[in-house]
Write an enzyme that holds these catalytic residues in place. Structure first.
Site, mmCIF file in Angstrom:
data_model
loop_
_atom_site.group_PDB
_atom_site.id
_atom_site.type_symbol
_atom_site.label_atom_id
_atom_site.label_comp_id
_atom_site.label_asym_id
_atom_site.label_seq_id
_atom_site.Cartn_x
_atom_site.Cartn_y
_atom_site.Cartn_z
ATOM 1 N N GLY A 88 5.975 -8.341 -8.698
ATOM 2 C CA GLY A 88 5.111 -7.586 -7.968
ATOM 3 C C GLY A 88 4.345 -8.076 -6.893
ATOM 4 O O GLY A 88 4.517 -9.138 -6.541
ATOM 5 N N ARG A 91 0.809 -10.972 -3.307
ATOM 6 C CA ARG A 91 -0.236 -11.154 -2.081
ATOM 7 C C ARG A 91 -0.031 -10.218 -0.897
ATOM 8 O O ARG A 91 -0.176 -10.582 0.364
ATOM 9 C CB ARG A 91 0.034 -12.641 -1.489
ATOM 10 C CG ARG A 91 1.470 -12.704 -1.072
ATOM 11 C CD ARG A 91 1.706 -13.916 -0.333
ATOM 12 N NE ARG A 91 3.052 -14.222 -0.211
ATOM 13 C CZ ARG A 91 3.630 -15.011 0.622
ATOM 14 N NH1 ARG A 91 2.897 -15.658 1.362
ATOM 15 N NH2 ARG A 91 4.966 -15.168 0.657
ATOM 16 N N ARG A 181 12.633 -2.527 -3.681
ATOM 17 C CA ARG A 181 13.710 -3.749 -3.720
ATOM 18 C C ARG A 181 14.553 -3.561 -5.030
ATOM 19 O O ARG A 181 14.163 -2.894 -5.668
ATOM 20 C CB ARG A 181 13.083 -5.181 -4.005
ATOM 21 C CG ARG A 181 11.970 -5.501 -2.982
ATOM 22 C CD ARG A 181 10.628 -5.911 -3.593
ATOM 23 N NE ARG A 181 9.437 -5.886 -2.748
ATOM 24 C CZ ARG A 181 9.336 -6.977 -1.777
ATOM 25 N NH1 ARG A 181 9.985 -7.987 -1.853
ATOM 26 N NH2 ARG A 181 8.247 -6.876 -1.233
ATOM 27 N N ASP A 250 14.528 -9.765 -6.069
ATOM 28 C CA ASP A 250 13.152 -8.904 -5.587
ATOM 29 C C ASP A 250 12.994 -9.355 -3.903
ATOM 30 O O ASP A 250 12.072 -8.769 -3.307
ATOM 31 C CB ASP A 250 11.991 -9.764 -6.349
ATOM 32 C CG ASP A 250 12.108 -11.207 -6.137
ATOM 33 O OD1 ASP A 250 13.125 -11.865 -6.638
ATOM 34 O OD2 ASP A 250 11.021 -11.875 -5.558
ATOM 35 N N ASP A 260 11.578 -10.494 3.415
ATOM 36 C CA ASP A 260 11.011 -11.835 2.918
ATOM 37 C C ASP A 260 11.289 -13.055 3.756
ATOM 38 O O ASP A 260 12.177 -13.764 3.229
ATOM 39 C CB ASP A 260 11.200 -11.742 1.384
ATOM 40 C CG ASP A 260 9.704 -11.734 0.790
ATOM 41 O OD1 ASP A 260 8.909 -12.399 1.207
ATOM 42 O OD2 ASP A 260 9.878 -11.037 -0.350
#
Ligand code: AMP
Ligand code: MG
Length: 492
Positions: A88, A91, A181, A250, A260
């Protein structure tokens, strides 16, 4: 006054178990480092408002417009092959969605905005260095024409974050066509929540693969769409020498965008085994492994979708296998087409792939710089005198000579003239990529000396990667021996 941002949120309308409603945690002294004006305009947002005091308050997570609905989304994921049922947004906090000038729905998310129920033991914060790295590299990918999340803004928080050392904190405003994702599907599938998987699949079809809604079998069409998008994305990565670094499920976007940016890096000299990430000790996510990992991750997605593919288990598995079977040819098609363009070939011939592979093998054996070799080939295509600039990149220059003779024979069979070929090659072989040592030096200047000059300069150079920029030719150079950066870190 809080400006009415045109948020139009759909993910926040999903069932409550898809996310938590978590506002960002305010920071003490936010400062705007950079606002991406062009992107703001494209999103239909007012750059002047974003740069104003209330705009900065939003970008730092201190005060949100009324239309924002701050949520942290739930997802799971395979990290380095091991399944974690709950990750999850630990941040990152999604503020909402806007419709951009092309009519595309975009998430606006703050990364580093404070703890959420998914933070586990993390502080929910981001250090300034990784924020700047993501800003530079994601924007560079966008100009290179590679699907990617974007950076709308970078701010410093005025607060410290504690990693191995004390570092200044930052918040990145990330824009994505969604933050869903492979791991988001895994979150529900792992709980046996097939209703959740179905609702998510329907959301993703409506949002990213609308043609699948009209297909005879929408969920199969969805899987086909993701398979194709990922195959093409990873081919693009390879063609520019990009190494993602943490291709966990993820970190694989369902929309097929690069997402990411952690320990990612562009390689300098060509070596298919290249790994930069300090945590990737086994080289799972090495440059040349990326296509295979893409297929592995898609297989995890297909597993989640099995019950939607057919009520009959065997039929569902056969169906998923068929969909996944399209990945290798889709990857090869995209990769080979790109490699042909890099070599200046417009027509297709049987030996083209071997010609390309032989160049890459010679580059690997001779530690030739990936980006510079192809860039300089663009000049050599129209002027054999320019061969000298390519030769010097090879430890043994004769390795290039024998390959170049074959290349020229092949070019002679092309219909296009050499000037047009050179121009076409320069449009696909960048002169400038975010070289690791430049990114690292930019971070050092910002973090150690509060000097954002190198950040701005690097961004400016990378904004035109296909143009020769006389005053910035040094940015095209590989690192000197003492400048080489061999390891990168997530920096979370
Ligand atoms: P990443 O390596 O950035 O893909 O993150 C993997 C997981 O760790 C995700 O669930 C993140 O939200 C979480 N995470 C990473 N850094 C932090 C942090 N500083 N605080 C809380 N969670 C974090
Ligand atoms: Mg991640």
């Amino acid at each position: 006054m809080i400006a009415p941002l045109p948020f139009d949120n759909t993910y926040a309308r999903m069932p409550a178990r898809f996310f938590t409603r978590t506002p960002p945690t305010p920071v003490s002294a936010p400062r705007l480092i950079r606002l991406n004006h062009a992107l703001a305009l494209h999103l239909g947002l007012d750059p002047d408002w974003l740069a104003s005091e209330p705009g900065l308050a939003m970008l730092a997570g201190n005060r949100l417009p009324d239309a924002a609905e701050a949520i942290a989304t739930a997802y799971a994921g395979h990290q380095f092959g091991g399944f974690v049922p709950q990750l999850g947004d630990g941040r990152a906090i999604l503020l909402g969605e806007v419709i951009d000038r092309d009519g595309v729905r975009r998430d606006i998310q703050l990364k580093g905005a404070g703890p959420t129920p998914f933070s586990r033991r993390g502080d929910g914060r981001a250090a300034l260095g990784p924020v700047l790295r993501e800003y530079v590299v994601s924007e560079a990918m966008a100009v290179l024409g590679i699907p990617t999340t974007r950076a709308l803004a970078a701010v410093t928080t005025g607060e410290e974050v504690f990693r191995e050392t004390i570092l200044p904190g930052g918040v990145l405003t990330r824009v994505a066509s969604s933050h869903i994702r492979v791991g988001t599907f895994q979150f529900f599938a792992a709980r046996g929540d097939m209703e959740g998987v179905r609702l998510l699949a329907d959301h993703v079809i409506a949002r990213h693969y609308p043609h699948a809604a009209a297909a005879e079998r929408p969920y199969r069409a969805l899987l086909d769409g993701v398979v194709k998008a990922q195959a093409e994305l990873i081919a693009q990565w390879l063609l520019v020498g990009f190494i993602h670094g943490v291709m966990n499920t993820d970190n694989m976007s369902i929309a097929g965008e690069t997402i990411d940016y952690g320990p990612c890096a562009f390689m300098d000299h060509y070596d298919p085994e290249t790994v930069y990430s300090a945590i990737d000790r086994a080289g799972r996510y090495a440059y040349a492994n990326q296509p295979t990992i893409g297929q592995w991750n898609l297989t995890r997605l297909a597993e989640c979708l099995l019950p939607l593919l057919s009520d009959d288990d065997d039929a569902a598995v056969a169906d998923a296998e068929e969909a996944l079977g399209a990945y290798p040819p889709a990857f090869e098609k995209a990769y080979q087409a790109g490699l042909r363009r890099k070599l200046g070939l417009v027509t297709e011939q049987e030996g083209d792939l071997a010609l390309g592979r032989d160049l890459l093998d010679a580059m690997a054996a001779n530690r030739a710089d990936f980006t510079l070799t192809f860039r300089r080939l663009s000049d050599a295509a129209s002027d054999p005198e320019a061969d000298s600039a390519v030769r010097v990149l090879f430890a043994d220059a004769t390795a290039y000579d024998s390959w170049a003779a074959r290349w020229r024979e092949r070019l002679a069979q092309e219909p296009s003239d050499s000037a047009a070929r050179g121009a076409a090659m320069r449009a696909v072989n960048p002169a400038y990529i975010p070289r690791n040592h430049r990114v690292e030096a930019m971070i050092r200047a910002a973090v150690d000396r509060d000097d954002f000059g190198p950040f701005e300069e690097l961004l400016a150079v990378l904004a035109n990667p296909f143009d020769d920029q006389r005053n910035f030719s040094h940015y095209a150079e590989p690192p000197q021996q003492h400048e080489r950066v061999l390891q990168t870190f997530c920096g979370t």
